[in-house]
Design a protein around this motif. Structure first.
Motif, PDB file in Angstrom:
ATOM      1  N   LEU A 334      42.451  51.534  34.473  1.00  0.00           N
ATOM      2  CA  LEU A 334      41.233  51.870  35.208  1.00  0.00           C
ATOM      3  C   LEU A 334      40.233  50.727  35.145  1.00  0.00           C
ATOM      4  O   LEU A 334      39.640  50.332  36.169  1.00  0.00           O
ATOM      5  N   PHE A 335      40.037  50.146  33.963  1.00  0.00           N
ATOM      6  CA  PHE A 335      39.075  49.053  33.822  1.00  0.00           C
ATOM      7  C   PHE A 335      39.559  47.794  34.538  1.00  0.00           C
ATOM      8  O   PHE A 335      38.753  47.053  35.117  1.00  0.00           O
ATOM      9  N   VAL A 336      40.861  47.532  34.505  1.00  0.00           N
ATOM     10  CA  VAL A 336      41.399  46.381  35.238  1.00  0.00           C
ATOM     11  C   VAL A 336      41.151  46.553  36.733  1.00  0.00           C
ATOM     12  O   VAL A 336      40.755  45.606  37.425  1.00  0.00           O
ATOM     13  N   LEU A 337      41.359  47.760  37.247  1.00  0.00           N
ATOM     14  CA  LEU A 337      41.121  48.026  38.668  1.00  0.00           C
ATOM     15  C   LEU A 337      39.653  47.824  39.027  1.00  0.00           C
ATOM     16  O   LEU A 337      39.329  47.197  40.053  1.00  0.00           O
ATOM     17  N   LEU A 338      38.769  48.341  38.204  1.00  0.00           N
ATOM     18  CA  LEU A 338      37.337  48.226  38.506  1.00  0.00           C
ATOM     19  C   LEU A 338      36.885  46.769  38.459  1.00  0.00           C
ATOM     20  O   LEU A 338      36.091  46.330  39.308  1.00  0.00           O
ATOM     21  N   ARG A 339      37.395  46.006  37.507  1.00  0.00           N
ATOM     22  CA  ARG A 339      37.050  44.581  37.465  1.00  0.00           C
ATOM     23  C   ARG A 339      37.599  43.851  38.694  1.00  0.00           C
ATOM     24  O   ARG A 339      36.945  42.954  39.236  1.00  0.00           O
ATOM     25  N   SER A 340      38.803  44.223  39.112  1.00  0.00           N
ATOM     26  CA  SER A 340      39.390  43.602  40.300  1.00  0.00           C
ATOM     27  C   SER A 340      38.511  43.833  41.524  1.00  0.00           C
ATOM     28  O   SER A 340      38.330  42.929  42.354  1.00  0.00           O
ATOM     29  N   MET A 341      37.939  45.006  41.636  1.00  0.00           N
ATOM     30  CA  MET A 341      37.062  45.315  42.765  1.00  0.00           C
ATOM     31  C   MET A 341      35.740  44.563  42.659  1.00  0.00           C
ATOM     32  O   MET A 341      35.224  44.042  43.654  1.00  0.00           O
ATOM     33  N   LEU A 342      35.195  44.490  41.447  1.00  0.00           N
ATOM     34  CA  LEU A 342      33.941  43.763  41.259  1.00  0.00           C
ATOM     35  C   LEU A 342      34.118  42.272  41.567  1.00  0.00           C
ATOM     36  O   LEU A 342      33.188  41.616  42.051  1.00  0.00           O
ATOM     37  N   ASP A 343      35.308  41.739  41.289  1.00  0.00           N
ATOM     38  CA  ASP A 343      35.583  40.331  41.601  1.00  0.00           C
ATOM     39  C   ASP A 343      35.454  40.021  43.087  1.00  0.00           C
ATOM     40  O   ASP A 343      35.219  38.872  43.471  1.00  0.00           O
ATOM     41  N   ARG A 344      35.602  41.043  43.922  1.00  0.00           N
ATOM     42  CA  ARG A 344      35.688  40.822  45.371  1.00  0.00           C
ATOM     43  C   ARG A 344      34.367  41.054  46.095  1.00  0.00           C
ATOM     44  O   ARG A 344      34.334  40.970  47.339  1.00  0.00           O
ATOM     45  N   VAL A 345      33.299  41.367  45.373  1.00  0.00           N
ATOM     46  CA  VAL A 345      32.028  41.663  46.040  1.00  0.00           C
ATOM     47  C   VAL A 345      30.885  40.883  45.404  1.00  0.00           C
ATOM     48  O   VAL A 345      30.956  40.477  44.241  1.00  0.00           O
ATOM     49  N   GLU A 346      29.848  40.676  46.195  1.00  0.00           N
ATOM     50  CA  GLU A 346      28.614  40.062  45.710  1.00  0.00           C
ATOM     51  C   GLU A 346      27.575  41.099  45.350  1.00  0.00           C
ATOM     52  O   GLU A 346      26.699  40.861  44.516  1.00  0.00           O
ATOM     53  N   HIS A 347      27.653  42.250  46.011  1.00  0.00           N
ATOM     54  CA  HIS A 347      26.648  43.295  45.816  1.00  0.00           C
ATOM     55  C   HIS A 347      27.324  44.660  45.756  1.00  0.00           C
ATOM     56  O   HIS A 347      28.421  44.856  46.291  1.00  0.00           O
TER      57      HIS A 347
END
Length: 432
Positions: A334-347
């Motif tokens: 779950l945390f790996v997925l959430l970090r992966s998503m945060l990597d792809r956005v600025e905001h």
């Protein structure tokens, strides 16, 4: 720090939560209590506290990344505070820091267990007798002279260990093991007959502590090479049982779930307790509401620590539910997925398109090593919810260890298994 950076830090998939700090305690979600059924940390703590004056061994297992170390910190905290009318001194060895897990034998594991116990008791204020100190002074001299290792400080404090097995060159490891094999019986005799005996008396008098527990964590991460797990935990069980105090070992999930589990119970005289993955659905695929709420609460508390509202992370709430389901209840995933998503956005918030992109890419990366035969086995597990044995045992061990297969337990069902739900986001079927 920007909110995304704060969130990224909070979703660290590799950091266990201790029980000592106020911050970590605020992040901890007791999902076992929320879901009902067995509370593994309480069972471990009670079993140790209720064992009387007899030193016992306890075995603990579970998939990697499911939260075993976090739960062990709670066992440590419970016993240090007191349970069943007894308080314990608890020493904890994080083995990966001190051992080369790809090349570990009972001798160096036992030495590091003794090193950790001696170090922690010394740091607590216990000062052993001169015979113990002299023995370790001479042992340090032998290490330093014969192997060229600055293992033990000679002089001011001969019990101040600084030795890590990784520091031993591969060319000298055989010499080191031969030296330890010759010394280990004497080390155990001295530690059991004098050091632990004196430490118990000192702890009772000065700390109001009834007994000693040694937690040996992270040896469940020892990679499987042939029969090395059996050789260590079964073939050399006498060495692992030799310390005259309570010891709690984490053991590899492949061994705990293998046909040798009965042998482990007989040799160590204990049940193997498992921390399973949180069941986000039942075997029929129906959503488990309490498990979803527990996962959501884990995310909510991390968001709160970063001063972000959970509703503001992902744009659409159905996408939040989808991410929770895709994790399979495996918190590290779950945390790996959430970090992966945060990597792809600025905001914030994360748009649905990014959620889908991250799920597909993570699934593609996960599926990349799988062979056609692996897919066949995974489909069988998904359809039957049962483990795979027989000639496919080696493949099963690999799929289980690497979280291609997740282990669940529910009181009304028992143990059941399923393929990692992330795999539904890829149609890849690699050939051997």
């Amino acid at each position: 720090m920007p909110p995304i950076a704060d969130l990224y830090e909070q979703f660290d998939p590799m950091r266990p939560l201790t029980a000592a700090g106020k911050t970590d305690r605020a992040l901890y979600v007791d999902w076992q209590r929320q879901l009902g059924g067995d509370d593994v940390k309480l069972r471990l703590a009670r079993g140790i506290a209720r064992s009387g004056g007899q030193a016992v061994i306890h075995l603990f297992t579970g998939p990697r990344g499911v939260g075993k170390t976090t739960e062990l910190y709670r066992v440590k905290h419970l016993l240090e505070r007191g349970i069943s009318g007894k308080r314990f001194f608890v020493s904890m060895l994080l083995a990966e820091e001190w051992l080369d897990l790809a090349d570990v034998q009972p001798e160096e594991l036992s030495f590091q267990i003794v090193r950790q116990l001696v170090t922690d008791l010394r740091d607590a204020g216990f000062n052993p007798n001169g015979k113990v100190r002299e023995f370790f002074r001479k042992l340090g001299l032998e290490f330093n002279q014969r192997l060229g290792l600055d293992a033990i400080e000679i002089g001011h404090d001969p019990l101040k260990f600084t030795f890590k097995y990784q520091d031993v060159p591969h060319s000298r490891r055989r010499d080191f093991r031969e030296l330890l094999q010759g010394q280990l019986p004497r080390i155990y005799d001295l530690v059991n007959d004098q050091f632990i005996t004196e430490a118990r008396k000192w702890l009772a008098e000065h700390k109001n502590v009834a007994d000693i527990l040694m937690i040996v964590d992270e040896i469940d991460r020892i990679p499987l090479f042939g029969s090395n797990h059996e050789q260590l935990f079964i073939g050399r069980a006498g060495t692992l049982r030799a310390l005259d105090c309570h010891v709690l070992y984490t053991i590899p999930v492949e061994l705990a779930y293998s046909p040798r589990q009965a042998a482990l119970r007989d040799i160590y005289g204990t049940e193997i307790l498992t921390l399973p993955v949180m069941p986000v659905s039942d075997p029929a695929g129906n959503t488990h509401p309490r498990a979803h709420e527990a996962l959501r609460e884990i995310v909510r508390r991390r968001c709160r620590a970063a001063n972000v509202d959970i509703e503001g992370i992902i744009a659409e709430q159905d996408s939040v539910t989808e991410v929770l389901s895709a994790s399979g209840g495996h918190v590290r995933t779950l945390f790996v997925l959430l970090r992966s998503m945060l990597d792809r956005v600025e905001h914030l918030p994360i748009p649905k398109s990014i959620v889908q992109q991250s799920l597909r890419r993570t699934a593609a990366d996960l599926a990349r090593p799988l062979s056609k035969h692996d897919w066949t086995l995974l489909d069988r597990v998904h359809n039957t919810k049962r483990p795979i044995n027989g000639s496919n045992r080696a493949a099963w061990n690999r799929l289980l260890r690497d979280s291609y297969v997740l282990t669940y337990y529910q009181e009304d069902i028992g143990y059941w298994y399923d393929r990692n739900p992330l795999l539904v986001y890829t149609e890849a079927r690699n050939t051997p």
